[in-house]
Design a protein around this motif. Structure first.
Motif, PDB file in Angstrom:
ATOM      1  N   LEU A  88       0.826  -1.200   0.000  1.00 28.67           N
ATOM      2  CA  LEU A  88       0.000   0.000   0.000  1.00 28.67           C
ATOM      3  C   LEU A  88       0.866   1.259   0.000  1.00 28.67           C
ATOM      4  CD1 LEU A  88      -2.781  -0.967   2.570  1.00 28.67           C
ATOM      5  CD2 LEU A  88      -2.930  -0.987   0.079  1.00 28.67           C
ATOM      6  N   TYR A  89       0.340   2.309  -0.610  1.00 24.05           N
ATOM      7  CA  TYR A  89       1.070   3.585  -0.719  1.00 24.05           C
ATOM      8  C   TYR A  89       0.520   4.538   0.339  1.00 24.05           C
ATOM      9  CZ  TYR A  89       3.190   7.697  -2.899  1.00 24.05           C
ATOM     10  OH  TYR A  89       3.936   8.828  -3.159  1.00 24.05           O
ATOM     11  N   GLU A  90       1.328   4.817   1.342  1.00 22.82           N
ATOM     12  CA  GLU A  90       0.894   5.680   2.442  1.00 22.82           C
ATOM     13  C   GLU A  90       1.030   7.147   2.053  1.00 22.82           C
ATOM     14  OE1 GLU A  90       2.642   4.830   6.206  1.00 22.82           O
ATOM     15  OE2 GLU A  90       2.290   2.661   6.085  1.00 22.82           O
ATOM     16  N   ASP A  91      -0.080   7.864   2.093  1.00 15.86           N
ATOM     17  CA  ASP A  91      -0.061   9.292   1.807  1.00 15.86           C
ATOM     18  C   ASP A  91      -1.412   9.885   2.205  1.00 15.86           C
ATOM     19  OD1 ASP A  91       0.834  11.737   1.027  1.00 15.86           O
ATOM     20  OD2 ASP A  91       0.857  11.326  -1.119  1.00 15.86           O
ATOM     21  N   ILE A  92      -1.359  11.084   2.769  1.00 16.65           N
ATOM     22  CA  ILE A  92      -2.555  11.775   3.226  1.00 16.65           C
ATOM     23  C   ILE A  92      -2.785  13.003   2.356  1.00 16.65           C
ATOM     24  CG2 ILE A  92      -3.500  13.111   5.155  1.00 16.65           C
ATOM     25  CD1 ILE A  92      -3.706  10.162   5.547  1.00 16.65           C
ATOM     26  N   GLY A  93      -4.044  13.364   2.154  1.00 15.15           N
ATOM     27  CA  GLY A  93      -4.386  14.514   1.337  1.00 15.15           C
ATOM     28  C   GLY A  93      -3.766  15.804   1.841  1.00 15.15           C
ATOM     29  N   ASN A  94      -3.443  16.686   0.923  1.00 16.46           N
ATOM     30  CA  ASN A  94      -2.797  17.952   1.261  1.00 16.46           C
ATOM     31  C   ASN A  94      -3.638  18.809   2.200  1.00 16.46           C
ATOM     32  OD1 ASN A  94      -0.721  17.226  -0.444  1.00 16.46           O
ATOM     33  ND2 ASN A  94      -1.511  18.374  -2.193  1.00 16.46           N
ATOM     34  N   ASN A  95      -4.950  18.727   2.073  1.00 22.46           N
ATOM     35  CA  ASN A  95      -5.837  19.595   2.845  1.00 22.46           C
ATOM     36  C   ASN A  95      -6.450  18.896   4.059  1.00 22.46           C
ATOM     37  OD1 ASN A  95      -5.463  21.664   0.917  1.00 22.46           O
ATOM     38  ND2 ASN A  95      -7.013  20.732  -0.416  1.00 22.46           N
ATOM     39  N   PHE A  96      -5.880  17.751   4.439  1.00 19.77           N
ATOM     40  CA  PHE A  96      -6.445  16.992   5.552  1.00 19.77           C
ATOM     41  C   PHE A  96      -5.513  17.014   6.756  1.00 19.77           C
ATOM     42  CE2 PHE A  96      -6.582  12.968   7.929  1.00 19.77           C
ATOM     43  CZ  PHE A  96      -7.876  13.036   8.419  1.00 19.77           C
ATOM     44  N   THR A  97      -6.080  17.243   7.924  1.00 23.75           N
ATOM     45  CA  THR A  97      -5.322  17.162   9.176  1.00 23.75           C
ATOM     46  C   THR A  97      -6.130  16.341  10.181  1.00 23.75           C
ATOM     47  OG1 THR A  97      -6.288  19.241   9.956  1.00 23.75           O
ATOM     48  CG2 THR A  97      -4.126  19.357   8.853  1.00 23.75           C
ATOM     49  N   SER A  98      -5.422  15.641  11.049  1.00 28.25           N
ATOM     50  CA  SER A  98      -6.062  14.824  12.071  1.00 28.25           C
ATOM     51  C   SER A  98      -5.518  15.213  13.437  1.00 28.25           C
ATOM     52  CB  SER A  98      -5.803  13.339  11.809  1.00 28.25           C
ATOM     53  OG  SER A  98      -6.289  12.541  12.875  1.00 28.25           O
ATOM     54  N   THR A  99      -6.391  15.271  14.431  1.00 25.61           N
ATOM     55  CA  THR A  99      -5.973  15.605  15.794  1.00 25.61           C
ATOM     56  C   THR A  99      -5.683  14.352  16.622  1.00 25.61           C
ATOM     57  OG1 THR A  99      -8.292  15.685  16.500  1.00 25.61           O
ATOM     58  CG2 THR A  99      -7.279  17.756  15.774  1.00 25.61           C
ATOM     59  N   ALA A 100      -5.866  13.177  16.029  1.00 27.12           N
ATOM     60  CA  ALA A 100      -5.609  11.930  16.750  1.00 27.12           C
ATOM     61  C   ALA A 100      -4.131  11.807  17.098  1.00 27.12           C
ATOM     62  CB  ALA A 100      -6.055  10.745  15.909  1.00 27.12           C
ATOM     63  N   LEU A 101      -3.849  11.131  18.194  1.00 23.20           N
ATOM     64  CA  LEU A 101      -2.468  11.014  18.679  1.00 23.20           C
ATOM     65  C   LEU A 101      -1.778   9.746  18.190  1.00 23.20           C
ATOM     66  CD1 LEU A 101      -2.998  12.223  22.373  1.00 23.20           C
ATOM     67  CD2 LEU A 101      -2.232  13.558  20.395  1.00 23.20           C
ATOM     68  N   VAL A 102      -2.554   8.741  17.818  1.00 22.92           N
ATOM     69  CA  VAL A 102      -1.953   7.472  17.394  1.00 22.92           C
ATOM     70  C   VAL A 102      -2.359   7.167  15.950  1.00 22.92           C
ATOM     71  CG1 VAL A 102      -1.889   6.539  19.727  1.00 22.92           C
ATOM     72  CG2 VAL A 102      -3.901   6.134  18.291  1.00 22.92           C
ATOM     73  N   ASP A 103      -1.497   6.441  15.245  1.00 22.65           N
ATOM     74  CA  ASP A 103      -1.791   6.038  13.875  1.00 22.65           C
ATOM     75  C   ASP A 103      -2.799   4.895  13.858  1.00 22.65           C
ATOM     76  OD1 ASP A 103      -0.047   7.890  12.822  1.00 22.65           O
ATOM     77  OD2 ASP A 103       1.643   6.487  12.733  1.00 22.65           O
ATOM     78  N   CYS A 104      -3.616   4.848  12.840  1.00 25.48           N
ATOM     79  CA  CYS A 104      -4.542   3.732  12.667  1.00 25.48           C
ATOM     80  C   CYS A 104      -3.759   2.460  12.342  1.00 25.48           C
ATOM     81  CB  CYS A 104      -5.521   4.023  11.541  1.00 25.48           C
ATOM     82  SG  CYS A 104      -6.614   5.430  11.832  1.00 25.48           S
ATOM     83  N   ASP A 105      -4.267   1.346  12.831  1.00 24.45           N
ATOM     84  CA  ASP A 105      -3.642   0.048  12.594  1.00 24.45           C
ATOM     85  C   ASP A 105      -4.526  -0.750  11.632  1.00 24.45           C
ATOM     86  OD1 ASP A 105      -2.310  -2.333  12.629  1.00 24.45           O
ATOM     87  OD2 ASP A 105      -2.536  -2.703  14.785  1.00 24.45           O
ATOM     88  N   TYR A 106      -3.936  -1.217  10.530  1.00 26.60           N
ATOM     89  CA  TYR A 106      -4.716  -1.874   9.483  1.00 26.60           C
ATOM     90  C   TYR A 106      -4.511  -3.387   9.440  1.00 26.60           C
ATOM     91  CZ  TYR A 106      -5.326   2.930   8.017  1.00 26.60           C
ATOM     92  OH  TYR A 106      -5.632   4.261   7.998  1.00 26.60           O
ATOM     93  N   TYR A 107      -3.770  -3.913  10.393  1.00 24.49           N
ATOM     94  CA  TYR A 107      -3.466  -5.346  10.401  1.00 24.49           C
ATOM     95  C   TYR A 107      -4.741  -6.180  10.463  1.00 24.49           C
ATOM     96  CZ  TYR A 107      -1.432  -9.821  11.827  1.00 24.49           C
ATOM     97  OH  TYR A 107      -1.078 -11.148  11.903  1.00 24.49           O
ATOM     98  N   ASP A 108      -5.623  -5.860  11.410  1.00 23.74           N
ATOM     99  CA  ASP A 108      -6.855  -6.641  11.561  1.00 23.74           C
ATOM    100  C   ASP A 108      -7.834  -6.391  10.421  1.00 23.74           C
ATOM    101  OD1 ASP A 108      -5.968  -7.808  13.895  1.00 23.74           O
ATOM    102  OD2 ASP A 108      -6.892  -6.288  15.191  1.00 23.74           O
ATOM    103  N   ILE A 109      -7.798  -5.208   9.833  1.00 16.61           N
ATOM    104  CA  ILE A 109      -8.738  -4.874   8.759  1.00 16.61           C
ATOM    105  C   ILE A 109      -8.485  -5.738   7.523  1.00 16.61           C
ATOM    106  CG2 ILE A 109      -9.498  -3.057   7.165  1.00 16.61           C
ATOM    107  CD1 ILE A 109      -8.927  -1.041   9.405  1.00 16.61           C
ATOM    108  N   VAL A 110      -7.223  -5.850   7.116  1.00 14.03           N
ATOM    109  CA  VAL A 110      -6.932  -6.632   5.908  1.00 14.03           C
ATOM    110  C   VAL A 110      -7.083  -8.129   6.158  1.00 14.03           C
ATOM    111  CG1 VAL A 110      -5.396  -4.875   4.967  1.00 14.03           C
ATOM    112  CG2 VAL A 110      -4.430  -6.716   6.358  1.00 14.03           C
TER     113      VAL A 110
END
Length: 311
Positions: A45-67
């Motif tokens: 997967l190619y990790e990249d966030i939109g230029n106009n998007f910001t998040s106030t969350a402190l931890v990164d999302c984990d995708y291990y269980d999702i896939v």
């Protein structure tokens, strides 16, 4: 005479057996194409966030269980409504609140004259996408004139709008398809991905290797490189040929991850198909760089960004 009947009986039985093998709905599509194995999905997967998007969350999302989620969403969601507190922003944008997403994706849907189907598609897709912990936005590009329906040009228009909004990943999506597995992550891989390689209409078997339509994920920079899709005429597997010319390979996830349901819908009257073969000249002179249309209006609805155009 008796021998002749026996011979015909054996021949008929052989034909029936061959047809059963060829038409069996569980025919193993694995033999028909290469795919990214489950354990290697996240690395591709190619990790990249939109230029106009910001998040106030402190931890990164984990995708291990999702896939690795092997559940299947029920098609009945199409006939329902969104649950309360769905958290979708105006314009059909959503991002998880409790973690910082690693992926921003624009889902681009060409559309005309199928309001009830659009409603069901949007409800289903938002329910599906909210499970994936990604930042996404749904763009619906409607052709409002009476000219023959031009799906590829509508895709180009949506791609331009999404790239202008800063989305690094595009998903080009037909409205009559819905994904069944939440593990089919709506994020871009490093290579363009044919997401809908296992459709129930085709008995979950890929008809041919260069099929590249239905639901496709592609990086915005790759879409620019190939000059998008043709605006003016029909060329068989146009986008696939453009990628092939630039030595950009495509990829797929394994069949059981790439399951889609096709919703029955009457066929649109499309542009007249001009039998022309792909060429470098056509690619350079027909695409994003020659895109012309009249924007009638852009409206931010609760579930989608509605771009109305006259071609």
């Amino acid at each position: 005479m008796r021998y002749g009947y026996k011979k015909r009986f054996l021949y008929s039985g052989l034909v029936v057996i061959i047809l059963i093998i060829l038409l069996h709905p569980n025919k193993n599509a694995r033999r028909t194409y290469e795919f990214i194995k489950l354990e290697k999905i996240l690395k591709n997967l190619y990790e990249d966030i939109g230029n106009n998007f910001t998040s106030t969350a402190l931890v990164d999302c984990d995708y291990y269980d999702i896939v690795r989620d092997d559940t299947t969403l029920p098609i009945s969601i199409i006939d329902g409504d969104l649950i309360d507190g769905h958290g979708i922003r105006e314009g059909g944008e959503h991002a998880p609140m409790d973690c910082k997403p690693k992926y921003s994706t624009a889902i681009i849907v060409p559309y005309r004259d199928k309001a009830e189907q659009l409603r069901g598609f949007l409800v289903y897709m938002h329910m599906f996408l909210r499970k994936q912990q990604i930042h996404y936005k749904i763009y619906v590009v409607e052709q409002v004139d009476t000219k023959p329906y031009n799906k590829a040009k509508l895709m180009n228009i949506g791609a331009v709008a999404a790239m202008r909004d800063g989305y690094p990943c595009l998903v080009l999506h037909e409205m009559d398809l819905v994904p069944l597995k939440p593990s089919n992550l709506y994020a871009c891989t490093k290579l363009p991905r044919h997401m809908s390689s296992s459709i129930d209409k085709y008995r979950f078997v890929l008809p041919y290797l260069n099929q590249f339509d239905g639901a496709i994920s592609i990086l915005s920079k790759q879409y620019k490189t190939v000059n998008g899709m043709s605006n003016n005429f029909y060329v068989k597997e146009d986008l696939f040929s453009r990628l092939e010319y630039h030595n950009i390979k495509i990829c797929r996830f394994e069949p059981k991850t790439s399951l889609y349901h096709r919703i029955y819908t009457p066929k649109e009257r499309r542009q007249k198909r001009t039998e022309r073969t792909f060429s470098k000249e056509l690619m350079l002179n027909d695409g994003l760089n020659t895109l012309k249309y009249t924007e009638v209006a852009t409206v931010l609805h609760p579930l989608f960004t509605h771009i109305m155009v006259d071609l």
